[in-house]
Motif scaffolding. Structure first.
Motif, PDB file in Angstrom:
ATOM      1  N   ASP A 170      32.697  39.014  52.007  1.00  0.00           N
ATOM      2  CA  ASP A 170      33.066  39.516  50.686  1.00  0.00           C
ATOM      3  C   ASP A 170      34.490  39.111  50.324  1.00  0.00           C
ATOM      4  N   LEU A 171      34.767  39.153  49.046  1.00  0.00           N
ATOM      5  CA  LEU A 171      36.051  38.674  48.532  1.00  0.00           C
ATOM      6  C   LEU A 171      37.237  39.433  49.109  1.00  0.00           C
ATOM      7  N   ALA A 172      37.047  40.704  49.446  1.00  0.00           N
ATOM      8  CA  ALA A 172      38.138  41.513  49.988  1.00  0.00           C
ATOM      9  C   ALA A 172      38.534  41.073  51.395  1.00  0.00           C
ATOM     10  N   HIS A 173      37.646  40.373  52.094  1.00  0.00           N
ATOM     11  CA  HIS A 173      37.918  39.973  53.470  1.00  0.00           C
ATOM     12  C   HIS A 173      38.109  38.462  53.643  1.00  0.00           C
ATOM     13  N   ARG A 174      38.195  37.742  52.560  1.00  0.00           N
ATOM     14  CA  ARG A 174      38.391  36.293  52.644  1.00  0.00           C
ATOM     15  C   ARG A 174      39.868  35.952  52.727  1.00  0.00           C
ATOM     16  N   SER A 175      40.136  34.824  53.348  1.00  0.00           N
ATOM     17  CA  SER A 175      41.489  34.297  53.434  1.00  0.00           C
ATOM     18  C   SER A 175      41.415  32.797  53.202  1.00  0.00           C
ATOM     19  N   VAL A 176      42.433  32.257  52.568  1.00  0.00           N
ATOM     20  CA  VAL A 176      42.461  30.809  52.365  1.00  0.00           C
ATOM     21  C   VAL A 176      42.574  30.074  53.692  1.00  0.00           C
ATOM     22  N   LEU A 177      42.988  30.777  54.734  1.00  0.00           N
ATOM     23  CA  LEU A 177      43.121  30.166  56.056  1.00  0.00           C
ATOM     24  C   LEU A 177      41.821  30.186  56.851  1.00  0.00           C
ATOM     25  N   ASP A 178      40.876  31.013  56.424  1.00  0.00           N
ATOM     26  CA  ASP A 178      39.608  31.115  57.132  1.00  0.00           C
ATOM     27  C   ASP A 178      38.604  30.103  56.590  1.00  0.00           C
ATOM     28  N   PRO A 179      37.937  29.404  57.501  1.00  0.00           N
ATOM     29  CA  PRO A 179      36.870  28.514  57.018  1.00  0.00           C
ATOM     30  C   PRO A 179      35.699  29.364  56.532  1.00  0.00           C
ATOM     31  N   ASN A 180      35.027  28.892  55.534  1.00  0.00           N
ATOM     32  CA  ASN A 180      33.869  29.613  55.004  1.00  0.00           C
ATOM     33  C   ASN A 180      32.699  28.635  54.991  1.00  0.00           C
ATOM     34  N   PRO A 181      32.063  28.416  56.155  1.00  0.00           N
ATOM     35  CA  PRO A 181      31.033  27.393  56.244  1.00  0.00           C
ATOM     36  C   PRO A 181      29.759  27.704  55.451  1.00  0.00           C
ATOM     37  N   VAL A 207      19.901  45.628  40.413  1.00  0.00           N
ATOM     38  CA  VAL A 207      19.938  45.121  41.791  1.00  0.00           C
ATOM     39  C   VAL A 207      20.952  43.980  41.900  1.00  0.00           C
ATOM     40  N   LEU A 208      20.952  43.090  40.932  1.00  0.00           N
ATOM     41  CA  LEU A 208      21.886  41.964  40.930  1.00  0.00           C
ATOM     42  C   LEU A 208      23.336  42.452  40.924  1.00  0.00           C
ATOM     43  N   VAL A 209      23.661  43.372  40.023  1.00  0.00           N
ATOM     44  CA  VAL A 209      25.028  43.890  39.926  1.00  0.00           C
ATOM     45  C   VAL A 209      25.403  44.638  41.212  1.00  0.00           C
ATOM     46  N   HIS A 210      24.471  45.374  41.777  1.00  0.00           N
ATOM     47  CA  HIS A 210      24.721  46.089  43.034  1.00  0.00           C
ATOM     48  C   HIS A 210      25.115  45.107  44.147  1.00  0.00           C
ATOM     49  N   GLU A 211      24.353  44.027  44.265  1.00  0.00           N
ATOM     50  CA  GLU A 211      24.651  43.043  45.318  1.00  0.00           C
ATOM     51  C   GLU A 211      25.939  42.276  45.035  1.00  0.00           C
ATOM     52  N   ILE A 212      26.232  42.000  43.775  1.00  0.00           N
ATOM     53  CA  ILE A 212      27.509  41.374  43.430  1.00  0.00           C
ATOM     54  C   ILE A 212      28.651  42.333  43.776  1.00  0.00           C
ATOM     55  N   GLY A 213      28.423  43.630  43.629  1.00  0.00           N
ATOM     56  CA  GLY A 213      29.417  44.623  44.038  1.00  0.00           C
ATOM     57  C   GLY A 213      29.770  44.474  45.510  1.00  0.00           C
ATOM     58  N   HIS A 214      28.767  44.217  46.354  1.00  0.00           N
ATOM     59  CA  HIS A 214      29.036  43.981  47.778  1.00  0.00           C
ATOM     60  C   HIS A 214      29.853  42.694  47.960  1.00  0.00           C
ATOM     61  N   HIS A 215      29.585  41.693  47.139  1.00  0.00           N
ATOM     62  CA  HIS A 215      30.367  40.455  47.164  1.00  0.00           C
ATOM     63  C   HIS A 215      31.837  40.746  46.880  1.00  0.00           C
ATOM     64  N   GLY A 234      33.275  43.377  47.775  1.00  0.00           N
ATOM     65  CA  GLY A 234      33.793  44.203  48.862  1.00  0.00           C
ATOM     66  C   GLY A 234      33.571  45.688  48.668  1.00  0.00           C
ATOM     67  N   LEU A 235      32.760  46.062  47.692  1.00  0.00           N
ATOM     68  CA  LEU A 235      32.502  47.473  47.427  1.00  0.00           C
ATOM     69  C   LEU A 235      31.400  48.000  48.344  1.00  0.00           C
ATOM     70  N   SER A 236      31.514  49.255  48.728  1.00  0.00           N
ATOM     71  CA  SER A 236      30.480  49.907  49.530  1.00  0.00           C
ATOM     72  C   SER A 236      29.394  50.449  48.598  1.00  0.00           C
ATOM     73  N   ASP A 237      28.286  50.890  49.177  1.00  0.00           N
ATOM     74  CA  ASP A 237      27.229  51.521  48.377  1.00  0.00           C
ATOM     75  C   ASP A 237      27.771  52.736  47.632  1.00  0.00           C
ATOM     76  N   ASP A 238      28.626  53.545  48.309  1.00  0.00           N
ATOM     77  CA  ASP A 238      29.209  54.723  47.663  1.00  0.00           C
ATOM     78  C   ASP A 238      30.099  54.327  46.489  1.00  0.00           C
ATOM     79  N   ASP A 239      30.908  53.261  46.674  1.00  0.00           N
ATOM     80  CA  ASP A 239      31.757  52.771  45.581  1.00  0.00           C
ATOM     81  C   ASP A 239      30.911  52.362  44.379  1.00  0.00           C
ATOM     82  N   ILE A 240      29.838  51.617  44.667  1.00  0.00           N
ATOM     83  CA  ILE A 240      28.967  51.109  43.590  1.00  0.00           C
ATOM     84  C   ILE A 240      28.289  52.274  42.880  1.00  0.00           C
TER      85      ILE A 240
END
Length: 141
Positions: free
Chosen positions: A77-88, A119-127, A129-135
């Motif tokens: 998810d976007l909250a845990h990405r870093s420009v230094l981390d490869p994202n294969p 459902v689409l918006v819910h899954e994008i919410g996870h993208h 970095g949101l939890s189910d409770d946040d969503i």
């Protein structure tokens, strides 16, 4: 174990249930209808429609009934990405046609397009970095 008759959906007596391609078109239309800023923040995500989640996904999540999972986000998810981390692997949002159709038929209070959008918006919410409770809290507002 599935309930008797579960999974046998009669959308209309004379028309078949929407196909995977129909679902993909509905999901694409749902995404295009979202606000421009939201779509821009989503970035590069691949959307995919399958009939059901693979058994290994159900096993990993501890889900016995494949009708219980309508969608899934796979990726970092976007909250845990870093420009230094490869994202294969690209981030992916999966929509599962048969469980969505089943929920739609059982509910009867929303259109199929509205449920796919949910459902689409819910899954994008996870993208994002949101939890189910946040969503759920955001949807409740």
């Amino acid at each position: 174990m599935n309930e008797p008759g579960r999974g046998h959906i009669h959308v209309h007596a004379h028309r078949p249930a929407p196909s995977l391609d129909d679902f993909a078109a509905l999901a694409e239309a749902a995404f295009e209808a979202l606000p421009d800023d939201f779509r821009a923040m989503t970035g590069a995500v691949i959307f995919r429609v399958d009939d059901f989640p693979p058994q290994e996904v159900l096993d990993e999540m501890g889900i016995e009934d494949p009708f219980e999972l309508t969608g899934l986000y796979h990726g970092v998810d976007l909250a845990h990405r870093s420009v230094l981390d490869p994202n294969p692997e690209p981030s992916m949002v999966f929509l599962y046609r048969r469980p969505i159709l089943d929920e739609w038929a059982e509910r009867g209070d929303v259109t199929l397009s509205e449920l796919i959008t949910h459902v689409l918006v819910h899954e994008i919410g996870h993208h994002f970095g949101l939890s189910d409770d946040d969503i759920d809290a955001i949807e409740g507002e």
